[in-house]
Design a protein around this motif. Structure first.
Motif, PDB file in Angstrom:
ATOM      1  N   PHE A 175     -13.242  62.013  46.683  1.00 50.15           N
ATOM      2  CA  PHE A 175     -12.054  62.817  46.973  1.00 50.15           C
ATOM      3  C   PHE A 175     -11.942  63.988  46.004  1.00 50.15           C
ATOM      4  O   PHE A 175     -11.665  65.122  46.406  1.00 50.15           O
ATOM      5  CB  PHE A 175     -10.805  61.929  46.913  1.00 50.15           C
ATOM      6  CG  PHE A 175      -9.539  62.665  47.225  1.00 50.15           C
ATOM      7  CD1 PHE A 175      -9.252  63.068  48.521  1.00 50.15           C
ATOM      8  CD2 PHE A 175      -8.617  62.939  46.225  1.00 50.15           C
ATOM      9  CE1 PHE A 175      -8.086  63.745  48.809  1.00 50.15           C
ATOM     10  CE2 PHE A 175      -7.443  63.607  46.514  1.00 50.15           C
ATOM     11  CZ  PHE A 175      -7.179  64.011  47.804  1.00 50.15           C
ATOM     12  N   LEU A 233      -6.759  65.982  52.604  1.00 53.56           N
ATOM     13  CA  LEU A 233      -6.358  64.841  53.431  1.00 53.56           C
ATOM     14  C   LEU A 233      -6.207  65.245  54.897  1.00 53.56           C
ATOM     15  O   LEU A 233      -6.605  64.505  55.800  1.00 53.56           O
ATOM     16  CB  LEU A 233      -5.059  64.233  52.902  1.00 53.56           C
ATOM     17  CG  LEU A 233      -5.177  63.506  51.564  1.00 53.56           C
ATOM     18  CD1 LEU A 233      -3.806  63.056  51.079  1.00 53.56           C
ATOM     19  CD2 LEU A 233      -6.130  62.329  51.664  1.00 53.56           C
ATOM     20  N   HIS A 257      -8.419  63.837  57.954  1.00 56.86           N
ATOM     21  CA  HIS A 257      -7.736  63.219  59.095  1.00 56.86           C
ATOM     22  C   HIS A 257      -8.181  63.852  60.415  1.00 56.86           C
ATOM     23  O   HIS A 257      -8.403  63.154  61.403  1.00 56.86           O
ATOM     24  CB  HIS A 257      -6.219  63.351  58.935  1.00 56.86           C
ATOM     25  CG  HIS A 257      -5.446  62.771  60.066  1.00 56.86           C
ATOM     26  ND1 HIS A 257      -5.348  61.410  60.267  1.00 56.86           N
ATOM     27  CD2 HIS A 257      -4.749  63.353  61.063  1.00 56.86           C
ATOM     28  CE1 HIS A 257      -4.621  61.189  61.338  1.00 56.86           C
ATOM     29  NE2 HIS A 257      -4.239  62.356  61.849  1.00 56.86           N
TER      30      HIS A 257
END
Length: 126
Positions: free
Chosen positions: A9, A108, A112
Motif C-alpha cells: 500500500f 483505495l 476498489h
C-alpha cells in the motif's frame, strides 16, 4: 502478512505521488510549449528593441501594450513557481498529513475500481 500488505500500500501511495509530480511538471512543460512560446512570439518586436536599448520604461510599456502575451507569460511563470514551491515544500518538510491522506484515499479508490480506473496500471502494478 499484514506487513506485506501495508508495504505494498505504501509503495502504491508513493507511485501515485510520483505520478502526480510527473503530471504537474508535464503540464508546466506543455503550457510553456504552447502559451509561453506564443506569448514570447507576441513580444518579438519589443525584445529586439530591448536588446539594443534596455530601459525599465521600455519594458513597462512593452508589457502594458501587449496585454495578452503579458497575461500568458504571467500564467506560465505563476504555474511554474507554484509547482516548484509545492515540490520543494514536499522535499524539505515532507508531505502534509492532509495531502498524504488524500493520496491514500485515492489509492483505495483506484484499488476498489480495479483495472477500469485509468491510473490502475501505473499505481497498482505488481
Amino acid at each position: 502478512m499484514q506487513d506485506v500488505v501495508e508495504s505494498e500500500f505504501r509503495q502504491q501511495v508513493e507511485r501515485l505521488h510520483r505520478l502526480t509530480v510527473y503530471m504537474r511538471w508535464s503540464m508546466v512543460v506543455l503550457l510553456w510549449l504552447t502559451v509561453g512560446l506564443a506569448s514570447l512570439w507576441g513580444f518579438r518586436y519589443e525584445v529586439s528593441l530591448l536588446k539594443e536599448h534596455f530601459t525599465w520604461a521600455a519594458l513597462r510599456y512593452g508589457i502594458m501594450f501587449n496585454r495578452l502575451p503579458s497575461l500568458g507569460l504571467a500564467f506560465c511563470i505563476g504555474l511554474t513557481l507554484s509547482v516548484l514551491y509545492w515540490q520543494t515544500r514536499n522535499i524539505l518538510w515532507g508531505r502534509s498529513p492532509k495531502w498524504q491522506q488524500r493520496l491514500e484515499k485515492q489509492v483505495l479508490r483506484i484499488r476498489h475500481q480495479g483495472a477500469q480506473h485509468p491510473l490502475w496500471h501505473w499505481v497498482c502494478r505488481h
